[in-house]
Design a protein around this motif. Sequence first.
Motif, PDB file in Angstrom:
ATOM      1  N   UNK A  19      -5.467  -2.761   4.618  1.00  0.00           N
ATOM      2  CA  UNK A  19      -4.288  -3.003   5.456  1.00  0.00           C
ATOM      3  C   UNK A  19      -4.360  -2.230   6.770  1.00  0.00           C
ATOM      4  N   UNK A  20      -4.748  -0.961   6.707  1.00  0.00           N
ATOM      5  CA  UNK A  20      -4.798  -0.161   7.929  1.00  0.00           C
ATOM      6  C   UNK A  20      -5.870  -0.649   8.895  1.00  0.00           C
ATOM      7  N   UNK A  21      -7.019  -1.057   8.369  1.00  0.00           N
ATOM      8  CA  UNK A  21      -8.075  -1.589   9.235  1.00  0.00           C
ATOM      9  C   UNK A  21      -7.674  -2.978   9.731  1.00  0.00           C
ATOM     10  N   UNK A  22      -7.065  -3.762   8.857  1.00  0.00           N
ATOM     11  CA  UNK A  22      -6.662  -5.113   9.243  1.00  0.00           C
ATOM     12  C   UNK A  22      -5.616  -5.137  10.339  1.00  0.00           C
ATOM     13  N   UNK A  25      -4.898  -0.146  12.823  1.00  0.00           N
ATOM     14  CA  UNK A  25      -4.478   1.254  12.903  1.00  0.00           C
ATOM     15  C   UNK A  25      -5.641   2.228  12.708  1.00  0.00           C
ATOM     16  N   UNK A  26      -6.706   1.782  12.042  1.00  0.00           N
ATOM     17  CA  UNK A  26      -7.863   2.632  11.771  1.00  0.00           C
ATOM     18  C   UNK A  26      -9.139   1.889  12.125  1.00  0.00           C
ATOM     19  N   UNK A  27     -10.169   2.664  12.392  1.00  0.00           N
ATOM     20  CA  UNK A  27     -11.475   2.052  12.577  1.00  0.00           C
ATOM     21  C   UNK A  27     -12.057   1.711  11.208  1.00  0.00           C
ATOM     22  N   UNK A  28     -13.086   0.907  11.201  1.00  0.00           N
ATOM     23  CA  UNK A  28     -13.718   0.497   9.947  1.00  0.00           C
ATOM     24  C   UNK A  28     -14.325   1.699   9.222  1.00  0.00           C
ATOM     25  N   UNK A  33     -14.011   5.641   4.756  1.00  0.00           N
ATOM     26  CA  UNK A  33     -13.860   7.027   4.293  1.00  0.00           C
ATOM     27  C   UNK A  33     -12.643   7.174   3.388  1.00  0.00           C
ATOM     28  N   UNK A  34     -11.548   6.490   3.706  1.00  0.00           N
ATOM     29  CA  UNK A  34     -10.355   6.537   2.846  1.00  0.00           C
ATOM     30  C   UNK A  34     -10.661   5.937   1.485  1.00  0.00           C
ATOM     31  N   UNK A  35     -11.371   4.816   1.492  1.00  0.00           N
ATOM     32  CA  UNK A  35     -11.696   4.163   0.227  1.00  0.00           C
ATOM     33  C   UNK A  35     -12.611   5.036  -0.630  1.00  0.00           C
TER      34      UNK A  35
END
Length: 67
Positions: A19-22, A25-28, A33-35
């Motif tokens: 969701x954040x990358x989509x 809000x975040x880079x890939x 790294x979050x995952x």
Amino acid sequence: MGTIFILAGSMLGFVTAVFLVGFGNLSLLAGLAIWIASGPVAALLFATVIMPLSRAVHHAEPTRHLA
């Protein structure tokens, strides 16, 4: 029980990262790294919070001694 908790934490991290990358809000790389970090964080939470709480609840039950 721990495996299920860790898998659920990893899935939550994956969904959050998607969701954040989509939404941009975040880079890939940050999403990846979050995952990756969500699994060990879930394991740490399980070992430090869930296990002691489950042991405390288990030991709080009245003991049944059958003689």
